[in-house]
Design a protein around this motif. Structure first.
Motif, PDB file in Angstrom:
ATOM      1  N   SER A   1       0.813  -1.220   0.000  1.00  0.00           N
ATOM      2  CA  SER A   1       0.000   0.000   0.000  1.00  0.00           C
ATOM      3  C   SER A   1       0.842   1.264   0.000  1.00  0.00           C
ATOM      4  O   SER A   1       0.329   2.351  -0.295  1.00  0.00           O
ATOM      5  N   SER A   2       2.124   1.138   0.287  1.00  0.00           N
ATOM      6  CA  SER A   2       2.988   2.321   0.279  1.00  0.00           C
ATOM      7  C   SER A   2       3.383   2.728  -1.136  1.00  0.00           C
ATOM      8  O   SER A   2       3.997   3.784  -1.330  1.00  0.00           O
ATOM      9  N   LEU A   3       3.062   1.923  -2.120  1.00  0.00           N
ATOM     10  CA  LEU A   3       3.465   2.185  -3.506  1.00  0.00           C
ATOM     11  C   LEU A   3       2.219   2.287  -4.373  1.00  0.00           C
ATOM     12  O   LEU A   3       1.363   1.408  -4.365  1.00  0.00           O
ATOM     13  N   THR A   4       2.115   3.398  -5.102  1.00  0.00           N
ATOM     14  CA  THR A   4       1.011   3.600  -6.053  1.00  0.00           C
ATOM     15  C   THR A   4       1.579   3.569  -7.463  1.00  0.00           C
ATOM     16  O   THR A   4       2.547   4.285  -7.771  1.00  0.00           O
ATOM     17  N   LEU A   5       1.001   2.761  -8.314  1.00  0.00           N
ATOM     18  CA  LEU A   5       1.461   2.613  -9.701  1.00  0.00           C
ATOM     19  C   LEU A   5       0.538   3.408 -10.606  1.00  0.00           C
ATOM     20  O   LEU A   5      -0.669   3.176 -10.637  1.00  0.00           O
ATOM     21  N   GLU A   6       1.128   4.372 -11.344  1.00  0.00           N
ATOM     22  CA  GLU A   6       0.345   5.228 -12.235  1.00  0.00           C
ATOM     23  C   GLU A   6       0.459   4.719 -13.669  1.00  0.00           C
ATOM     24  O   GLU A   6       1.560   4.460 -14.164  1.00  0.00           O
ATOM     25  N   LEU A   7      -0.684   4.597 -14.330  1.00  0.00           N
ATOM     26  CA  LEU A   7      -0.746   4.120 -15.707  1.00  0.00           C
ATOM     27  C   LEU A   7      -1.656   5.037 -16.504  1.00  0.00           C
ATOM     28  O   LEU A   7      -2.667   5.515 -15.998  1.00  0.00           O
ATOM     29  N   THR A   8      -1.316   5.260 -17.764  1.00  0.00           N
ATOM     30  CA  THR A   8      -2.140   6.115 -18.617  1.00  0.00           C
ATOM     31  C   THR A   8      -3.219   5.278 -19.284  1.00  0.00           C
ATOM     32  O   THR A   8      -3.046   4.076 -19.537  1.00  0.00           O
ATOM     33  N   GLU A   9      -4.357   5.925 -19.589  1.00  0.00           N
ATOM     34  CA  GLU A   9      -5.452   5.190 -20.215  1.00  0.00           C
ATOM     35  C   GLU A   9      -5.084   4.740 -21.623  1.00  0.00           C
ATOM     36  O   GLU A   9      -5.509   3.676 -22.079  1.00  0.00           O
ATOM     37  N   THR A  10      -4.253   5.522 -22.331  1.00  0.00           N
ATOM     38  CA  THR A  10      -3.825   5.111 -23.675  1.00  0.00           C
ATOM     39  C   THR A  10      -3.045   3.813 -23.606  1.00  0.00           C
ATOM     40  O   THR A  10      -3.189   2.922 -24.447  1.00  0.00           O
ATOM     41  N   MET A  11      -2.209   3.684 -22.583  1.00  0.00           N
ATOM     42  CA  MET A  11      -1.424   2.472 -22.401  1.00  0.00           C
ATOM     43  C   MET A  11      -2.320   1.278 -22.111  1.00  0.00           C
ATOM     44  O   MET A  11      -2.141   0.179 -22.642  1.00  0.00           O
ATOM     45  N   LEU A  12      -3.343   1.476 -21.292  1.00  0.00           N
ATOM     46  CA  LEU A  12      -4.228   0.382 -20.912  1.00  0.00           C
ATOM     47  C   LEU A  12      -5.061  -0.104 -22.083  1.00  0.00           C
ATOM     48  O   LEU A  12      -5.406  -1.284 -22.169  1.00  0.00           O
ATOM     49  N   MET A  13      -5.409   0.795 -23.003  1.00  0.00           N
ATOM     50  CA  MET A  13      -6.292   0.421 -24.099  1.00  0.00           C
ATOM     51  C   MET A  13      -5.615  -0.461 -25.136  1.00  0.00           C
ATOM     52  O   MET A  13      -6.272  -0.994 -26.029  1.00  0.00           O
ATOM     53  N   ARG A  14      -4.295  -0.639 -25.064  1.00  0.00           N
ATOM     54  CA  ARG A  14      -3.619  -1.474 -26.055  1.00  0.00           C
ATOM     55  C   ARG A  14      -4.108  -2.922 -25.983  1.00  0.00           C
ATOM     56  O   ARG A  14      -4.233  -3.594 -26.996  1.00  0.00           O
ATOM     57  N   ASP A  15      -4.339  -3.414 -24.771  1.00  0.00           N
ATOM     58  CA  ASP A  15      -4.896  -4.753 -24.581  1.00  0.00           C
ATOM     59  C   ASP A  15      -5.679  -4.711 -23.284  1.00  0.00           C
ATOM     60  O   ASP A  15      -5.182  -5.089 -22.231  1.00  0.00           O
ATOM     61  N   ILE A  16      -6.921  -4.226 -23.366  1.00  0.00           N
ATOM     62  CA  ILE A  16      -7.691  -3.931 -22.167  1.00  0.00           C
ATOM     63  C   ILE A  16      -7.944  -5.188 -21.345  1.00  0.00           C
ATOM     64  O   ILE A  16      -7.902  -5.170 -20.109  1.00  0.00           O
ATOM     65  N   GLY A  17      -8.175  -6.316 -22.016  1.00  0.00           N
ATOM     66  CA  GLY A  17      -8.457  -7.546 -21.287  1.00  0.00           C
ATOM     67  C   GLY A  17      -7.279  -7.985 -20.441  1.00  0.00           C
ATOM     68  O   GLY A  17      -7.417  -8.293 -19.251  1.00  0.00           O
ATOM     69  N   ALA A  18      -6.083  -8.030 -21.067  1.00  0.00           N
ATOM     70  CA  ALA A  18      -4.887  -8.433 -20.327  1.00  0.00           C
ATOM     71  C   ALA A  18      -4.553  -7.417 -19.248  1.00  0.00           C
ATOM     72  O   ALA A  18      -4.129  -7.772 -18.137  1.00  0.00           O
ATOM     73  N   ALA A  19      -4.755  -6.115 -19.541  1.00  0.00           N
ATOM     74  CA  ALA A  19      -4.436  -5.072 -18.560  1.00  0.00           C
ATOM     75  C   ALA A  19      -5.305  -5.202 -17.317  1.00  0.00           C
ATOM     76  O   ALA A  19      -4.816  -5.089 -16.184  1.00  0.00           O
ATOM     77  N   ILE A  20      -6.581  -5.478 -17.513  1.00  0.00           N
ATOM     78  CA  ILE A  20      -7.483  -5.610 -16.363  1.00  0.00           C
ATOM     79  C   ILE A  20      -7.066  -6.797 -15.498  1.00  0.00           C
ATOM     80  O   ILE A  20      -7.072  -6.727 -14.263  1.00  0.00           O
ATOM     81  N   GLY A  21      -6.649  -7.886 -16.136  1.00  0.00           N
ATOM     82  CA  GLY A  21      -6.213  -9.047 -15.373  1.00  0.00           C
ATOM     83  C   GLY A  21      -5.007  -8.745 -14.506  1.00  0.00           C
ATOM     84  O   GLY A  21      -4.941  -9.131 -13.330  1.00  0.00           O
ATOM     85  N   VAL A  22      -4.013  -8.031 -15.064  1.00  0.00           N
ATOM     86  CA  VAL A  22      -2.812  -7.681 -14.297  1.00  0.00           C
ATOM     87  C   VAL A  22      -3.167  -6.714 -13.174  1.00  0.00           C
ATOM     88  O   VAL A  22      -2.708  -6.855 -12.027  1.00  0.00           O
ATOM     89  N   LEU A  23      -4.000  -5.716 -13.480  1.00  0.00           N
ATOM     90  CA  LEU A  23      -4.366  -4.723 -12.464  1.00  0.00           C
ATOM     91  C   LEU A  23      -5.140  -5.360 -11.312  1.00  0.00           C
ATOM     92  O   LEU A  23      -4.968  -4.971 -10.142  1.00  0.00           O
ATOM     93  N   GLU A  24      -5.987  -6.310 -11.611  1.00  0.00           N
ATOM     94  CA  GLU A  24      -6.736  -6.969 -10.544  1.00  0.00           C
ATOM     95  C   GLU A  24      -5.802  -7.716  -9.601  1.00  0.00           C
ATOM     96  O   GLU A  24      -6.004  -7.716  -8.373  1.00  0.00           O
ATOM     97  N   ARG A  25      -4.758  -8.361 -10.156  1.00  0.00           N
ATOM     98  CA  ARG A  25      -3.809  -9.053  -9.283  1.00  0.00           C
ATOM     99  C   ARG A  25      -2.996  -8.067  -8.453  1.00  0.00           C
ATOM    100  O   ARG A  25      -2.705  -8.314  -7.279  1.00  0.00           O
ATOM    101  N   LEU A  26      -2.630  -6.931  -9.052  1.00  0.00           N
ATOM    102  CA  LEU A  26      -1.909  -5.903  -8.297  1.00  0.00           C
ATOM    103  C   LEU A  26      -2.791  -5.334  -7.182  1.00  0.00           C
ATOM    104  O   LEU A  26      -2.329  -5.125  -6.044  1.00  0.00           O
ATOM    105  N   ARG A  27      -4.038  -5.080  -7.518  1.00  0.00           N
ATOM    106  CA  ARG A  27      -4.959  -4.527  -6.517  1.00  0.00           C
ATOM    107  C   ARG A  27      -5.183  -5.519  -5.382  1.00  0.00           C
ATOM    108  O   ARG A  27      -5.258  -5.148  -4.206  1.00  0.00           O
ATOM    109  N   ALA A  28      -5.266  -6.805  -5.726  1.00  0.00           N
ATOM    110  CA  ALA A  28      -5.479  -7.824  -4.706  1.00  0.00           C
ATOM    111  C   ALA A  28      -4.301  -7.908  -3.738  1.00  0.00           C
ATOM    112  O   ALA A  28      -4.485  -8.250  -2.564  1.00  0.00           O
ATOM    113  N   GLN A  29      -3.094  -7.599  -4.217  1.00  0.00           N
ATOM    114  CA  GLN A  29      -1.928  -7.639  -3.342  1.00  0.00           C
ATOM    115  C   GLN A  29      -1.779  -6.362  -2.519  1.00  0.00           C
ATOM    116  O   GLN A  29      -0.905  -6.296  -1.652  1.00  0.00           O
ATOM    117  N   GLY A  30      -2.583  -5.347  -2.805  1.00  0.00           N
ATOM    118  CA  GLY A  30      -2.576  -4.155  -1.976  1.00  0.00           C
ATOM    119  C   GLY A  30      -1.920  -2.935  -2.576  1.00  0.00           C
ATOM    120  O   GLY A  30      -1.826  -1.894  -1.909  1.00  0.00           O
TER     121      GLY A  30
END
Length: 676
Positions: free
Chosen positions: A542-571
């Motif tokens: 929780s001490s680290l916040t990862l910033e990502l741009t929406e243009t970057m996420l739209m390149r492969d939205i399905g894969a991006a959501i999967g990675v982000l969900e795992r990051l969010r689950a770890q805190g």
């Protein structure tokens, strides 16, 4: 070694011919193969034939001496020496000529017939003088020895020896029946012996050649296999397998003489670098085979363009007006001789662009590609081929960066920028390795309390000669050159080290934001890398916040959501940066597992004036609040902007109004003070 110009039939054809020995009477194989065999045949027997000519001359001289001692100086004995010996010596002299082997077969056939008639004259003279010429075994043995000379000793091919032997046999039979004055039984008796020996000599000659041909079939098959392997190796070394075009090595070999000729003649030439845009996409989507088929189609179009009649030839008539080579997966290089003006080069480039832009059919789908073409002129842009190719490639890269589907000429300013870019890339690589990078920190402030609630880590490059270089100058370069991965690794390590340092110093704990590039989400090592950093520095995610741009996420939205969900689950904290500047839909925003929304500075600049910017900013604030997201405004520089945003509910702000990015020491002082 065989003549390389002769076509080589398959070894199977030679084997089939070898199984039919009766064809030796006419022709063993096709004309080209027969020429190869004759060269081998003559080379095999040539020295033996020369030795036999010498032996024949020695025997003639020996016979003369023996007869001279036994019978005295009879005229017929001297005639044998003066007629037969010159013929033998003439044949030996012919064999010493440089081109003797080329015409050996007909020459030796004529030689044998000449010897036969010389012997015929000598023997008939012996008969006229009352001696035993054609009427005795001496004459028969002489003609018999000549048959063996014809079929075996001189090594003439069977069909030539057969023709000569038949002429000799006919002459002997004529002399035997019409000149010798023998009775019928005697003539039949001598004819029987001569014909029997003729058949024996012919059979030996035929069998000798048959065995030699069988040996040659095996030798030729081995030579052909070796030659085919050499040709394949040569082709692989000099030609591209897919397109059949020369590769870089052969292109240099072909182009250097053209440039030298242009230099001596005071003319010019042009190098075009053609880069096919988005060809890699066909390989990725449809597979390598479909991409190669499309590339072959484009190659044929390029070849047709270069063969156009309005271009000057590179040399003598019949030569192509240029050299086309494939340099890489999607790159071609073209050298055009006698083409030294930008106007004519532009016409060629435009014709190439039009040809490439024609649809190619891939998997039954018509696809339209484009090309980026760079043009370099000799001698103005570079005096050598290597320089011309570099200049053309630089111009092609510039054309691609400008959107592709166009051509550009090389110029000095372009070269200076390219050199500066290459130098900066090298220095950036060294900077990552030698510790020239540092982090600056820009606070995130709660404007109602005036306290720091977080910060964003921004990388800076402290260049020893250029001074402090802002990220806008080297981050794009890092992304294009592949250095973004080691740069991101350095930033993450430095950010975690700062968090550990602040915790050890007893400073207030706050989340630190780090920008992630697009490549990080596609990197399977990201989760393990972050976990290793947390363990190494003893931090909570929780001490680290990862910033990502929406243009970057739209390149492969399905894969991006999967990675982000795992990051969010770890805190880990997740922030959507530069919101509103991309093309994401609200549906995707609803699905993204982020907890922070950052309003881009483009919407903050004019918010105090109201209007559309103010309305958009207010809408984003409301949208974020309704979605349960923390909203942060970036680029706040004036009190009016701050008051407008806070009045709409955006109390978390970041910008020069509150603090510009500061070095670590100054930021730690701000943390101790608790406010900006």
């Amino acid at each position: 070694m065989h003549d390389p110009d002769d076509p080589r039939p398959p070894a199977s054809d030679a084997g089939a011919a070898a199984a039919m020995p009766l064809r030796l009477l006419l022709r063993f194989a096709d004309a080209a193969y027969e020429r190869r065999f004759v060269k081998h045949y003559v080379a095999f027997y040539f020295r033996y034939a020369q030795a036999s000519l010498v032996l024949g001359a020695v025997l003639i001289v020996g016979d003369y001496l023996v007869d001279h001692i036994a019978y005295g100086g009879v005229e017929s004995n001297l005639l044998r020496l003066t007629v037969a010996l010159p013929v033998l010596l003439a044949g030996l002299g012919y064999s010493l000529l440089p081109d003797a082997r080329r015409h050996w077969q007909p020459a030796m056939s004529g030689f044998i017939i000449t010897v036969a008639f010389s012997l015929f004259v000598t023997l008939t003279r012996i008969d006229d003088e009352g001696g035993a010429g054609l009427r005795s075994w001496v004459g028969v043995l002489n003609f018999t020895f000549l048959q063996f000379y014809c079929f075996v000793i001189l090594g003439v091919q069977f069909r030539y020896a057969l023709a000569s032997g038949l002429v000799i046999l006919a002459a002997f039979e004529y002399a035997l029946w019409s000149h010798a004055g023998l009775t019928l039984p005697q003539a039949v008796y001598w004819s029987y012996h001569v014909i029997t020996l003729f058949i024996l000599a012919a059979g030996i000659g035929w069998w000798r050649e048959y065995l030699l041909r069988k040996e040659y079939v095996a030798r030729a098959s081995l030579d052909d296999s070796r030659a085919a392997a050499e040709q394949r190796a040569l082709r692989l070394a000099h030609y591209d397998e897919v397109t059949g075009l020369p590769n870089r090595r052969l292109f240099a070999e072909l182009a250097v003489p053209v440039i030298e000729r242009a230099r001596r003649g005071g003319t010019g030439c042009t190098v075009l670098h053609v880069e096919i845009d988005r060809l890699a996409g066909i390989h990725h989507v449809y597979g390598r085979g479909a991409g190669d088929a499309a590339l072959s189609d484009i190659t044929q179009r390029i070849r047709l363009c270069i063969r156009s009649g309005d271009l000057a030839a590179a040399g003598t008539a019949g030569e192509e007006p240029g050299v086309v080579a494939r340099l890489g997966d999607s790159a071609f290089s073209i050298l055009l001789a006698d083409l030294d003006s930008q106007e004519r080069a532009s016409l060629v480039a435009q014709r190439l662009l039009t040809a490439v832009a024609q649809p190619v059919v891939v998997d039954a789908q018509p696809l339209v590609l484009s090309a980026s073409i760079g043009i370099a002129l000799f001698p103005g842009d570079s005096p050598d081929l290597t320089g011309l190719m570099q200049c053309a490639a630089q111009a092609a890269r510039t054309a691609a960066e400008a959107g592709g589907g166009q051509h550009m000429f090389f110029d000095a300013a372009l070269n200076a920028r390219a050199r500066e870019r290459v130098l900066l890339e090298t220095e950036l690589r060294q900077a990552i390795q030698t510790g020239q990078l540092c982090l600056h920190y820009q606070p995130k402030v709660n404007v109602r309390s005036g306290r720091i609630v977080g910060a964003e880590a921004l990388v800076r490059w402290a260049h020893p000669q250029r001074g402090m270089i802002p990220p806008g100058h080297f981050i794009p370069l890092a992304e294009e050159s592949g250095l973004i991965a080691p740069l991101t690794d350095w930033v993450l390590n430095a950010a975690c080290d700062s968090l550990r340092r602040w915790a050890d110093a007893g400073l207030p704990e706050l989340p630190l934001s780090v920008n992630l590039p697009a490549s990080s989400l596609a990197d399977a090592r990201l989760l393990d890398q972050l976990e290793a950093l947390m363990q190494r520095y003893g931090l909570r995610p929780s001490s680290l916040t990862l910033e990502l741009t929406e243009t970057m996420l739209m390149r492969d939205i399905g894969a991006a959501i999967g990675v982000l969900e795992r990051l969010r689950a770890q805190g880990y904290g997740l922030a959507l940066d530069d919101f509103g500047t991309g093309y994401s839909s609200l549906n995707y925003l609803k699905r993204l597992p982020v907890n922070e929304l950052k309003i881009d500075r483009a919407f903050v600049i004019d918010v105090a004036r109201g209007g559309r910017d103010g309305a958009l900013a207010a809408a984003v604030i409301t949208l974020g609040r309704e979605l349960g997201l923390q909203v942060v405004a970036e680029g706040v520089e004036t009190e009016e902007q701050s008051e407008f945003l806070s009045g709409r509910g955006c109390v978390l702000q970041q910008g020069y109004l509150h603090s510009r990015p500061v070095p670590q020491g100054e930021f730690e002082a701000l943390l101790r003070a608790g406010a900006v």
